[in-house]
Design an enzyme around this catalytic site. Structure first.
Site, mmCIF file in Angstrom:
data_model
loop_
_atom_site.group_PDB
_atom_site.id
_atom_site.type_symbol
_atom_site.label_atom_id
_atom_site.label_comp_id
_atom_site.label_asym_id
_atom_site.label_seq_id
_atom_site.Cartn_x
_atom_site.Cartn_y
_atom_site.Cartn_z
ATOM 1 N N ASP A 19 0.873 -1.182 0.000
ATOM 2 C CA ASP A 19 0.000 0.000 0.000
ATOM 3 C C ASP A 19 0.911 1.234 0.000
ATOM 4 O O ASP A 19 1.712 1.419 0.915
ATOM 5 C CB ASP A 19 -0.867 -0.052 1.273
ATOM 6 C CG ASP A 19 -1.809 1.131 1.402
ATOM 7 O OD1 ASP A 19 -1.621 2.154 0.702
ATOM 8 O OD2 ASP A 19 -2.730 1.030 2.222
ATOM 9 N N ASN A 33 -5.302 13.398 -10.521
ATOM 10 C CA ASN A 33 -5.921 13.931 -11.744
ATOM 11 C C ASN A 33 -5.563 15.411 -11.838
ATOM 12 O O ASN A 33 -5.020 15.985 -10.887
ATOM 13 C CB ASN A 33 -7.439 13.705 -11.768
ATOM 14 C CG ASN A 33 -8.139 14.399 -10.627
ATOM 15 O OD1 ASN A 33 -8.058 15.614 -10.476
ATOM 16 N ND2 ASN A 33 -8.820 13.623 -9.789
ATOM 17 N N ASP A 43 -5.200 8.107 -5.070
ATOM 18 C CA ASP A 43 -5.434 9.513 -4.721
ATOM 19 C C ASP A 43 -6.304 9.618 -3.464
ATOM 20 O O ASP A 43 -5.954 10.326 -2.495
ATOM 21 C CB ASP A 43 -6.135 10.170 -5.923
ATOM 22 C CG ASP A 43 -5.999 11.672 -5.951
ATOM 23 O OD1 ASP A 43 -5.308 12.232 -5.086
ATOM 24 O OD2 ASP A 43 -6.606 12.286 -6.858
ATOM 25 N N SER A 126 -1.815 5.425 -13.797
ATOM 26 C CA SER A 126 -2.756 5.277 -14.937
ATOM 27 C C SER A 126 -3.325 3.873 -15.119
ATOM 28 O O SER A 126 -4.108 3.652 -16.035
ATOM 29 C CB SER A 126 -2.132 5.717 -16.276
ATOM 30 O OG SER A 126 -2.063 7.119 -16.374
ATOM 31 N N THR A 127 -2.959 2.913 -14.257
ATOM 32 C CA THR A 127 -3.392 1.528 -14.520
ATOM 33 C C THR A 127 -4.689 1.137 -13.810
ATOM 34 O O THR A 127 -5.122 -0.011 -13.898
ATOM 35 C CB THR A 127 -2.303 0.513 -14.100
ATOM 36 O OG1 THR A 127 -2.136 0.586 -12.674
ATOM 37 C CG2 THR A 127 -0.982 0.795 -14.788
ATOM 38 N N GLY A 128 -5.314 2.093 -13.102
ATOM 39 C CA GLY A 128 -6.580 1.808 -12.436
ATOM 40 C C GLY A 128 -7.711 2.492 -13.195
ATOM 41 O O GLY A 128 -8.067 2.089 -14.305
ATOM 42 N N ALA A 129 -8.243 3.563 -12.618
ATOM 43 C CA ALA A 129 -9.350 4.302 -13.233
ATOM 44 C C ALA A 129 -9.007 4.770 -14.648
ATOM 45 O O ALA A 129 -9.896 4.861 -15.508
ATOM 46 C CB ALA A 129 -9.707 5.500 -12.358
HETATM 47 N N1 AR6 Z 1 -1.360 1.528 -2.965
HETATM 48 C C1 AR6 Z 1 -0.777 1.104 -4.105
HETATM 49 N N2 AR6 Z 1 -1.453 0.945 -5.271
HETATM 50 C C2 AR6 Z 1 -2.786 1.177 -5.245
HETATM 51 C C3 AR6 Z 1 -3.477 1.614 -4.086
HETATM 52 C C4 AR6 Z 1 -2.697 1.786 -2.902
HETATM 53 N N3 AR6 Z 1 -3.263 2.205 -1.748
HETATM 54 N N4 AR6 Z 1 -4.807 1.777 -4.409
HETATM 55 C C5 AR6 Z 1 -4.920 1.451 -5.722
HETATM 56 N N5 AR6 Z 1 -3.717 1.075 -6.225
HETATM 57 P P1 AR6 Z 1 -5.697 4.563 -9.675
HETATM 58 P P2 AR6 Z 1 -5.045 6.048 -12.163
HETATM 59 C C6 AR6 Z 1 -3.340 0.701 -7.606
HETATM 60 O O1 AR6 Z 1 -7.092 4.361 -10.153
HETATM 61 O O2 AR6 Z 1 -5.361 4.864 -13.016
HETATM 62 C C7 AR6 Z 1 -8.297 8.735 -9.117
HETATM 63 O O3 AR6 Z 1 -9.667 8.923 -8.918
HETATM 64 C C8 AR6 Z 1 -4.421 0.244 -8.534
HETATM 65 O O4 AR6 Z 1 -4.591 -1.160 -8.403
HETATM 66 O O5 AR6 Z 1 -5.468 4.979 -8.275
HETATM 67 O O6 AR6 Z 1 -3.784 6.832 -12.456
HETATM 68 C C9 AR6 Z 1 -7.567 10.026 -9.417
HETATM 69 O O7 AR6 Z 1 -8.153 11.132 -8.746
HETATM 70 C C10 AR6 Z 1 -3.823 0.595 -9.903
HETATM 71 O O8 AR6 Z 1 -2.948 -0.444 -10.353
HETATM 72 O O9 AR6 Z 1 -4.942 5.698 -10.588
HETATM 73 C C11 AR6 Z 1 -7.699 10.164 -10.895
HETATM 74 O O10 AR6 Z 1 -8.939 10.754 -11.270
HETATM 75 C C12 AR6 Z 1 -2.949 1.812 -9.624
HETATM 76 O O11 AR6 Z 1 -2.827 1.885 -8.213
HETATM 77 C C13 AR6 Z 1 -7.657 8.732 -11.372
HETATM 78 O O12 AR6 Z 1 -8.118 7.934 -10.294
HETATM 79 C C14 AR6 Z 1 -3.477 3.143 -10.147
HETATM 80 O O13 AR6 Z 1 -4.894 3.210 -9.994
HETATM 81 C C15 AR6 Z 1 -6.246 8.292 -11.711
HETATM 82 O O14 AR6 Z 1 -6.293 7.000 -12.256
#
Ligand code: AR6
Length: 186
Positions: A19, A33, A43, A126-129
């Site tokens: 985490d 974002n 975030d 960038s790999t989540g949302a």
């Molecule tokens: N620690 C490590 N990795 C994590 C954690 C954590 N606590 N939580 C999620 N992940 P994302 P994005 C992983 O969606 O794609 C937000 O709403 C997750 O599994 O957090 O860059 C922002 O405000 C994934 O592999 O970021 C933006 O609007 C990775 O972190 C938007 O999402 C990134 O997922 C950014 O989207």
């Protein structure tokens, strides 16, 4: 799988499952974002763990362009700083998207260096949302970071904190390929 470590120049590059909010590095990187006003995923977790003062500070920053990054304090986090990096929303076949993702990592490291930060932890931006396919995102993230590490030795440790075992495996495969291709070059 345990932590994976390789040394490039003076820097230890480490991949771990974990985490990002719990890291004790000088800085952690937020997958933010462009509003810098918080959101879900990494975030949301960082804002919750850091406390409301983080939002007070990010409100003063005037947002951040995609591919760029800005720094704040870490408040209630163990990390002294948060570097808020804005990765791209994934769009298939758009040639600018990989460069924007690379730029988010590069700018984070530039700002870290300017601030005197020696240890830093990144999530998989960038790999989540934002929907970036993990194998491509892992290759871009690691290639960019390895190139910076090969050019200078400002950093003691760069750590990728991957949220689960499957993401760690994908990053590990990408890293092994990069390390192999680098060893063939020398
Ligand atoms: N620690 C490590 N990795 C994590 C954690 C954590 N606590 N939580 C999620 N992940 P994302 P994005 C992983 O969606 O794609 C937000 O709403 C997750 O599994 O957090 O860059 C922002 O405000 C994934 O592999 O970021 C933006 O609007 C990775 O972190 C938007 O999402 C990134 O997922 C950014 O989207």
């Amino acid at each position: 799988m345990n932590a994976i470590r390789v040394r490039i120049n003076q820097t230890s590059l480490e991949l771990i499952e974990g985490d990002i909010t719990r890291q004790d590095t000088d800085a952690i990187v937020n997958a933010a974002n462009s509003s810098l006003l918080g959101g879900g995923g990494v975030d949301g977790a960082i804002h919750r763990a850091a406390g409301p003062q983080l939002l007070e500070e990010t409100r003063t920053l005037g947002g951040c362009q995609t591919g760029d990054a800005k720094i704040t304090g870490g408040y209630n986090l163990k990390a002294r700083y948060v570097i808020h990096a804005v990765g791209p929303v994934y769009v298939p076949d758009d040639p600018h998207i990989p460069e924007m993702l690379a730029s988010a990592y590069r700018r984070s490291l530039e700002i870290a260096h300017q601030t005197g930060i020696r240890t830093i932890a990144f999530p998989a931006i960038s790999t989540g949302a934002y929907g970036y396919p993990l194998p491509e995102a892992a290759d871009i993230a690691l290639t960019t970071v390895c190139n910076v590490m090969a050019e200078n030795s400002h950093f003691e440790q760069v750590r990728f904190v991957l949220f689960d075992e499957s993401i760690l495996q994908i990053f590990n495969s990408a890293l092994q390929q990069i390390v192999q291709s680098r060893s063939h070059r020398t």
